[in-house]
Design an enzyme around this catalytic site. Structure first.
Site, mmCIF file in Angstrom:
data_model
loop_
_atom_site.group_PDB
_atom_site.id
_atom_site.type_symbol
_atom_site.label_atom_id
_atom_site.label_comp_id
_atom_site.label_asym_id
_atom_site.label_seq_id
_atom_site.Cartn_x
_atom_site.Cartn_y
_atom_site.Cartn_z
ATOM 1 N N TYR A 127 0.844 -1.200 0.000
ATOM 2 C CA TYR A 127 0.000 0.000 0.000
ATOM 3 C C TYR A 127 0.879 1.250 0.000
ATOM 4 O O TYR A 127 0.587 2.223 -0.690
ATOM 5 C CB TYR A 127 -0.924 0.014 1.234
ATOM 6 C CG TYR A 127 -1.914 1.151 1.154
ATOM 7 C CD1 TYR A 127 -3.153 0.979 0.554
ATOM 8 C CD2 TYR A 127 -1.580 2.423 1.623
ATOM 9 C CE1 TYR A 127 -4.045 2.032 0.438
ATOM 10 C CE2 TYR A 127 -2.458 3.485 1.508
ATOM 11 C CZ TYR A 127 -3.696 3.283 0.914
ATOM 12 O OH TYR A 127 -4.569 4.320 0.780
ATOM 13 N N PHE A 165 -7.635 21.226 -24.788
ATOM 14 C CA PHE A 165 -7.940 19.804 -24.854
ATOM 15 C C PHE A 165 -9.150 19.579 -23.958
ATOM 16 O O PHE A 165 -9.319 20.247 -22.951
ATOM 17 C CB PHE A 165 -6.758 18.911 -24.437
ATOM 18 C CG PHE A 165 -7.124 17.461 -24.607
ATOM 19 C CD1 PHE A 165 -7.247 16.922 -25.877
ATOM 20 C CD2 PHE A 165 -7.444 16.663 -23.519
ATOM 21 C CE1 PHE A 165 -7.680 15.608 -26.052
ATOM 22 C CE2 PHE A 165 -7.862 15.344 -23.691
ATOM 23 C CZ PHE A 165 -7.985 14.816 -24.961
ATOM 24 N N THR A 166 -9.990 18.621 -24.346
ATOM 25 C CA THR A 166 -11.310 18.437 -23.706
ATOM 26 C C THR A 166 -11.222 18.341 -22.175
ATOM 27 O O THR A 166 -11.822 19.147 -21.459
ATOM 28 C CB THR A 166 -11.966 17.174 -24.277
ATOM 29 O OG1 THR A 166 -11.053 16.075 -24.141
ATOM 30 C CG2 THR A 166 -12.316 17.353 -25.751
ATOM 31 N N ASP A 197 1.637 19.922 -20.550
ATOM 32 C CA ASP A 197 0.899 18.684 -20.830
ATOM 33 C C ASP A 197 1.825 17.852 -21.710
ATOM 34 O O ASP A 197 1.937 18.069 -22.916
ATOM 35 C CB ASP A 197 -0.423 18.987 -21.533
ATOM 36 C CG ASP A 197 -1.197 17.705 -21.839
ATOM 37 O OD1 ASP A 197 -0.585 16.612 -21.820
ATOM 38 O OD2 ASP A 197 -2.406 17.791 -22.118
ATOM 39 N N LYS A 222 -0.226 7.211 -23.555
ATOM 40 C CA LYS A 222 0.149 7.535 -24.939
ATOM 41 C C LYS A 222 1.640 7.234 -25.144
ATOM 42 O O LYS A 222 2.007 6.081 -25.329
ATOM 43 C CB LYS A 222 -0.176 8.994 -25.245
ATOM 44 C CG LYS A 222 -1.673 9.261 -25.485
ATOM 45 C CD LYS A 222 -2.440 9.539 -24.258
ATOM 46 C CE LYS A 222 -3.831 10.065 -24.520
ATOM 47 N NZ LYS A 222 -4.611 10.153 -23.266
ATOM 48 N N ARG A 233 -13.356 14.956 -33.999
ATOM 49 C CA ARG A 233 -12.693 16.043 -33.294
ATOM 50 C C ARG A 233 -13.135 17.339 -33.953
ATOM 51 O O ARG A 233 -12.428 17.950 -34.733
ATOM 52 C CB ARG A 233 -11.161 15.911 -33.331
ATOM 53 C CG ARG A 233 -10.609 14.709 -32.612
ATOM 54 C CD ARG A 233 -10.327 14.870 -31.120
ATOM 55 N NE ARG A 233 -11.433 14.702 -30.219
ATOM 56 C CZ ARG A 233 -11.297 14.326 -28.932
ATOM 57 N NH1 ARG A 233 -10.127 14.044 -28.437
ATOM 58 N NH2 ARG A 233 -12.343 14.241 -28.136
ATOM 59 N N PHE A 274 -18.952 14.348 -26.133
ATOM 60 C CA PHE A 274 -18.578 13.465 -27.247
ATOM 61 C C PHE A 274 -18.490 12.007 -26.829
ATOM 62 O O PHE A 274 -18.688 11.113 -27.642
ATOM 63 C CB PHE A 274 -17.243 13.915 -27.862
ATOM 64 C CG PHE A 274 -16.123 13.993 -26.855
ATOM 65 C CD1 PHE A 274 -15.949 15.114 -26.060
ATOM 66 C CD2 PHE A 274 -15.250 12.932 -26.690
ATOM 67 C CE1 PHE A 274 -14.930 15.173 -25.121
ATOM 68 C CE2 PHE A 274 -14.220 12.978 -25.753
ATOM 69 C CZ PHE A 274 -14.076 14.111 -24.963
HETATM 70 O O1 PLI Z 1 -7.149 10.199 -20.989
HETATM 71 P P1 PLI Z 1 -6.303 10.678 -19.876
HETATM 72 O O2 PLI Z 1 -7.111 11.102 -18.713
HETATM 73 O O3 PLI Z 1 -5.220 9.737 -19.503
HETATM 74 O O4 PLI Z 1 -5.501 11.967 -20.409
HETATM 75 C C1 PLI Z 1 -6.148 13.138 -20.753
HETATM 76 C C2 PLI Z 1 -5.391 13.849 -21.831
HETATM 77 C C3 PLI Z 1 -4.699 14.975 -21.520
HETATM 78 N N1 PLI Z 1 -4.013 15.669 -22.466
HETATM 79 C C4 PLI Z 1 -3.981 15.266 -23.758
HETATM 80 C C5 PLI Z 1 -3.230 16.070 -24.751
HETATM 81 C C6 PLI Z 1 -4.667 14.122 -24.140
HETATM 82 O O5 PLI Z 1 -4.611 13.734 -25.419
HETATM 83 C C7 PLI Z 1 -5.410 13.383 -23.164
HETATM 84 C C8 PLI Z 1 -6.185 12.276 -23.519
HETATM 85 N N2 PLI Z 1 -6.406 11.972 -24.786
HETATM 86 C C9 PLI Z 1 -7.187 11.020 -25.287
HETATM 87 C C10 PLI Z 1 -7.984 10.080 -24.450
HETATM 88 C C11 PLI Z 1 -7.247 10.909 -26.736
HETATM 89 O O6 PLI Z 1 -7.916 10.009 -27.263
HETATM 90 O O7 PLI Z 1 -6.601 11.743 -27.386
#
Ligand code: PLI
Length: 459
Positions: A73, A125-126, A216, A259, A383, A450
Site C-alpha cells: 500500500y 484539450f477536452t 501537458d 500515450k 474532433r 462526445f
Molecule cells: O485520458 P487521460 O485522462 O489519460 O488523459 C487526458 C489527456 C490529456 N491531455 C492530452 C493532450 C490528451 O490527449 C489526453 C487524452 N487523450 C485522449 C484520451 C485521446 O484520445 O486523445
C-alpha cells in the site's frame, strides 16, 4: 549509404485475433451505438483507430515488469523506480502518480486556479479545459492562427502567439494568470509540435511575468521527433536529449502515460517545487490514493517506468511517426483532404472539405466517422464541434474552425497492411461522400458530451 525505408524496431511475439464484420452487422452496431463510435463494442471493430490512449502494445520487458510489481500500500519499490525514471528522463524532481492524465489535471487545476482566473494554452484539450473550468478558471487559446487552418503547412503549428498572450496579460494582469498550459504535440491541432525556440521564449516570458509554466507532456517524445527533424540545431540531438530539454524548460507537468509511454493505464503529475509537491500529496490522497501509488498498481508503475525509457528511443519514434506519415501520404496521394503537416499520432481528415454539403450544426465529422465505420469497420473519432462542447457561460456551441475525423494510430499495434486497408476505406467513403447525411442529437450529456452523446441521421 543507400537510403533505407523505416521499419518497426521490434518483431511480433503474440497476436490478438480481430473480427471481420458484414455491412449488415455494422449497420446494426452503429445504429445501436447512436452513431457515436465511442459507444461501439470493440468486438465489432475491425481496425481500431479511435485513440492512441491506453491501446499501445507493451514490450516483453514491460510485461516482465508487471511480474515485478510490489503491491505494498505504501512505499512500493516500483514508485521509487518510476520517480527516479521521471527525474532522469523528464527532469522533474517530484512525481505524484495518478490513475490517468485527467487525475493529474484535476489536482494541478485545484491547486493553482482560483475563481475568475485565466489559463492561456496552445489550443484546448477536452479534459484539460474542463478541469480548468471546474476549478473556476477560463481557458484562453493563444496558439498561432496557422493551427486553426488545416491547409497551412507551418512546421510548428503548436507554437504560442505572443501577441495573443500579451493581449491577455494586458487585459487581465499577471495576477489573474496562475500558469500557462503548454501541450507538446498539440492533439486538437492535429498532433502538431511546438518548437524549442518558441518554448524557450515562453520560458522567458513566464519568468518576466512571474507566471508558472505547466506542460501537458502526453506526447512529448513525438514533439521531440519533429524538433529533431525540422528545427535548426537539433539534427544531431537524440530524442532523449530533446525530451529532457523540453521538460526542463517547464515547472510542472501532467502526463497521460497511456500515450507516449505505452502503458494501458496510468499517469502522473510531476513538478520541481517542494511546496507544491506537498500540496499535491495532500490532494492526491483525496481523489486518487496514497502519494506513492496515486491510482496505479505497483506493477503498472513498473511497466510505466520501463515504457518511458522505450518511448525516447530514436528508432522507436522514427517508426512510430513513420507509420502515421505512411497513412497520411497514402491519403494525400489519393486527394483526400487531411490536416497538414501530417501529425505525430494521427491523420486528421478534414470533414468540412469532404462533406461540404453538411453545415457544422449537423456534425459533419461525427457523420463521417460513422460512415467510415459502416464502410469497413474502421473506427475513428470526431474532433470537431461535438468534441468542442458548449461555452460554460453562454451555453452556445463552440464552433471550431477544425472539423476533423481523427484516425489515431496505436503504438506498435498495427501493420503497414492495416494502414493500406484504412486508406482504401477512407477513399471509398470519399467517393460517395455526397450521400452521407448529417446528424442531430437524441441525447446530449452536459460535459465531455462526445463520449456518450447519441445521434440520428437528419433526413
Ligand atoms: O485520458 P487521460 O485522462 O489519460 O488523459 C487526458 C489527456 C490529456 N491531455 C492530452 C493532450 C490528451 O490527449 C489526453 C487524452 N487523450 C485522449 C484520451 C485521446 O484520445 O486523445
Amino acid at each position: 549509404m543507400a537510403r533505407r525505408s523505416w521499419a518497426e524496431p521490434y518483431k511480433i511475439k503474440m497476436v490478438e485475433l480481430i473480427k471481420m464484420t458484414s455491412p449488415e452487422e455494422r449497420l446494426r452496431a452503429i445504429t445501436e451505438a447512436g452513431y457515436n463510435t465511442f459507444l461501439l463494442r470493440s468486438e465489432d471493430v475491425y481496425i481500431d483507430l479511435l485513440t492512441d490512449s491506453g491501446v499501445g502494445a507493451m514490450s516483453d520487458r514491460q510485461w516482465a515488469g508487471l511480474m515485478m510489481g510490489d503491491e505494498a500500500y505504501a512505499g512500493s519499490r516500483n514508485f521509487y523506480h518510476l520517480r527516479d525514471t521521471v527525474e532522469e528522463y523528464y527532469s522533474y524532481k517530484y512525481t505524484v502518480p495518478t490513475h490517468q492524465g485527467r487525475g493529474a489535471e484535476n489536482i494541478i487545476s485545484q491547486m493553482l486556479i482560483s475563481e475568475g482566473d485565466y489559463i492561456p494554452g496552445n489550443m484546448y484539450f477536452t479534459t484539460t479545459r474542463l478541469h480548468q473550468e471546474l476549478a473556476g478558471g477560463t481557458f484562453v487559446d493563444v496558439i498561432v492562427d496557422e493551427a486553426h487552418d488545416p491547409e497551412s503547412v507551418h512546421p510548428f503549428k503548436g507554437n504560442v502567439d505572443f501577441n495573443k498572450l500579451n493581449a491577455l496579460l494586458n487585459e487581465v494582469g499577471a495576477e489573474k494568470i496562475p500558469y500557462v498550459c503548454i501541450a507538446t504535440c498539440v492533439n486538437m491541432a492535429g498532433g502538431q509540435p511546438i518548437s524549442m525556440a518558441n518554448l524557450r521564449q515562453l520560458r522567458e516570458w513566464c519568468d518576466n511575468n512571474g507566471i508558472m509554466l505547466v506542460h501537458d507532456m502526453t506526447r512529448v517524445a513525438e514533439n521531440a521527433f519533429f524538433i529533431q527533424q525540422r528545427e535548426k540545431g537539433f539534427e544531431d540531438a537524440s530524442i532523449q536529449q530533446i525530451v529532457y530539454e523540453i521538460c526542463s524548460l517547464t515547472d510542472a507537468a501532467t502526463m497521460s502515460s497511456k500515450k507516449d509511454a505505452m502503458v494501458n493505464i496510468g499517469g502522473f503529475l510531476a513538478m520541481n517545487d517542494a511546496k507544491l509537491y506537498e500540496r499535491a500529496c495532500a490532494l492526491v490522497v483525496v481523489y486518487e490514493g496514497l502519494h506513492t501509488y496515486g491510482g496505479m498498481a505497483g506493477r503498472d508503475m513498473e511497466a510505466l517506468a520501463i515504457g518511458i525509457t522505450e518511448s525516447v528511443d530514436d528508432n522507436h519514434i522514427r517508426a512510430r511517426v513513420g507509420q502515421v506519415e505512411y497513412l497520411g501520404e497514402l491519403l494525400k496521394k489519393a486527394g483526400v483532404p487531411i490536416v497538414n503537416p501530417i501529425g505525430g499520432h494521427a491523420v486528421f481528415l478534414d470533414a468540412r472539405r469532404i462533406l461540404p454539403h453538411l453545415p457544422q450544426e449537423q456534425f459533419p465529422a461525427q457523420a463521417l466517422a460513422a460512415a467510415l465505420y459502416l464502410e469497413s469497420g474502421v473506427r475513428a473519432m470526431e474532433r470537431g464541434v461535438v468534441s468542442a462542447g458548449r461555452n460554460k457561460d453562454t451555453g452556445e456551441n463552440y464552433m471550431p474552425r477544425l472539423e476533423l475525423v481523427r484516425l489515431t494510430i496505436p503504438r506498435r499495434v498495427y501493420t503497414q497492411a492495416h494502414m493500406d486497408v484504412t486508406a482504401e476505406s477512407v477513399i471509398d467513403v470519399m467517393e460517395r461522400a455526397d450521400q452521407i447525411k448529417g446528424l442531430r442529437f437524441t441525447y446530449e450529456p452536459e460535459v465531455l458530451r462526445f463520449f456518450q452523446a447519441r445521434f440520428e441521421p437528419v433526413n
